[in-house]
Design an enzyme around this catalytic site. Sequence first.
Site, short mmCIF file in Angstrom:
data_model
loop_
_atom_site.label_atom_id
_atom_site.label_comp_id
_atom_site.label_asym_id
_atom_site.label_seq_id
_atom_site.Cartn_x
_atom_site.Cartn_y
_atom_site.Cartn_z
CG ASP A 1 -2.76 8.75 7.91
OD1 ASP A 1 -2.76 7.52 8.10
OD2 ASP A 1 -2.92 9.27 6.79
CD GLU B 1 -2.78 0.50 2.67
OE1 GLU B 1 -2.93 1.59 3.22
OE2 GLU B 1 -3.06 -0.59 3.19
#
Lengths: 434, 273
Positions: free
Chosen positions: B57, B46
């Site tokens: 995040d 990824e």
Amino acid sequence: MHDGHFGRFGGRFVPEVLTTTLDELETAFDKAQADETFAAQMDALRRDYGGRPTKLYLAEHLTAHAGGARIYLKREDLAHTGSHKLCNVLGQGLLAQRMDKRRLIAETGAGQHGVATATIAALLGMECRVYMGEEDCRRQRLNVVRMQLMGAEVTPVTTGTRTLKDAINETMRDWVTNVETTHYLLGSVVGPHPFPMIVREFVKVIGEEVRGELLEREGRLPDAVMACVGGGSNAMGMFHRFITDETVRLIGVEAGGHGLDTDQHSATLVAGTEGILHGARSYVLQDDYGQVHPTHSISAGLDYPGVGPEHAWLRDTGRAEYRAATDAQALEGFRLLCELEGIIPALESAHAVVPAVELARELGPDGIIVVNLSGRGDKDVDEVSHVLEMVTPSDGESDVHAPDRSPAHPPRSSARTSDSPQRAASSSTGGEEG
Amino acid sequence: MSEAIREANGEGRAALVVYLPAGFPDMDTSRACLEAAAEAGADLLEVGFPYSDPLMDGPVIQQANQVAMDAGYTPHDDIEMCAQLDANLDIPSLVMTYYNICWHYRAPDRLAGFARAAADAGLSGAIVPDLPVAESAPWLRVAADVGLASVFLAASTSDDAHLASAADASTGFVYATSTLGVTGTRESLSQRAEPLVSRLRAVTDRPVCVGIGVSTADHAAAVAGFADGVIVGSAAVRAAADGGPVAVKRLVAALAQGCRRGYRAPASSESAR
Ligand SMILES: Cc1ncc(COP(=O)(O)O)c(C=O)c1O
């Protein structure tokens, strides 16, 4: 009628973890709107606790100074906590209570929304955490203390720009983590659906009050209503009731910072491009790749690279006009209200003053303008005294004078009107030798 | 992409998906780290394309993204790196980035331009965490046109209808978020992951991979007991930060062992397939 879009703007661009909660929020809001006890609760709180309706004040000296249209000020600075932000938090606080959320989180730029959220949390007995950029904690220190006094925890945000944009990111991250117990009390008409709609519904009372009172006093609608635009809540609150009154111009004033020819401004609608930020499609200040730009404004509350999607739509349809006022113009507006009207405005609100004076001259004496004075300026006093000294006297573009550099002179002659002699020069600002 | 996961499962292990950001700590090293992960036993890569406002995040990935952006890399550079990567790899990789980056790529083509560039660079799919199913129609159209798989997130807070629609729209695998919250390493594995995977099994035959907070070989082994794949992000980024490709290789080898050690084929999967 809400699918969450205003033309092609708006929508809900958020992680899946939030979508069910946003659905629940919308359902709770729809139910509350249909519930008379909610309306009664809101009315009572707004009136007895919040100080609504706020005053509509004909600013005669500013009007005389402009020498044109009559300028009214909608005195949101007189509402409890000192800004328009309380209307929104009262509504969302009650919604959170109905959804059994015991914890409120919020972002804040100028600290006014943080203070309002801390206030409602204290009132309703909820836990409260406010995220505020480190840079904003510094320049709006008074509000940090106010929040803490009411029991809120203030978390300085040290990532990215250390201002409002990153405070929103950090609040979103908290929400994603604690969504089951926590309501994100978003402070402007931004974010994923249903926030832009819900916040607008809670602040639109501003324009409703203006319209009703002005019809009574003047027997007609204004020619223009004006407001500063950060995320756009006080402007949307002012505009919304007038959207269908086609003769009324809706004018939003964004933060022009050091000027639109620099990259140091926050004029999203005037100078931005279409993009997706903080859950909605709207205008964004960003580069060609979609990386969001750092912004600048003298006012923390306008220092934001996004804007509410309904404003994007009003801009594109041409129903509303948007312009920018620079830091220097905001300071001039700030001083005009201080010196002529004895009102210390929030630096955010001060952005609308110089454009209002200019428009008043264009419209001439038969015109009527209403400016939303969205908040009071106590929080800005430190920053303004600091900045005024920096701006003078070498900055040729600005003719703002630091008070202590011209002790012998009356304040700027342009800040006085020759036809109001009783108000001539004795002055509060000339004194104080540094 | 789902074939790569099924193939790993056929060999008696959960598929291992490793996330690393493009351009961290610099573009060449990020490519070396991704290749090291592949060599050490990752089944899928990824590749993160940095974005200024990554609201899914946590600090580790935020900081890595910031380093890459400060170095001046653009999404075009990221795509370029993926194209070079492809030549050296025999496992599929997918891009993970935010919607504003996809939408701006090579205007005026925008989404279609991004999908085409990704496919041309050899990428097999995309994860866009701030694009929920309800808003995804324009993306799904252009992704399907160029044969890119799409991966949607499923969370324990979603009701069954949302879970089903996320699974239906996921043409690669379904990304089950192990815990509420943003990416980041965690001490222990959340108790929410297993029930979420069971709920997803009830509505889909697609492979289900579990990510967010999966950090150690023991976590990987635990997840391999109930999911088809294990996704590791922040722990890999931390390894890249601390010891570059060598450290990435060491971590991924350990994780791959965990994926094998803990694997149990789902009871119903034979009949479902
Ligand atoms: C007094 C005041 N006016 C305006 C704003 C800008 O927000 P909005 O554009 O949502 O009204 C703020 C934000 O902090 C504020 O404190």
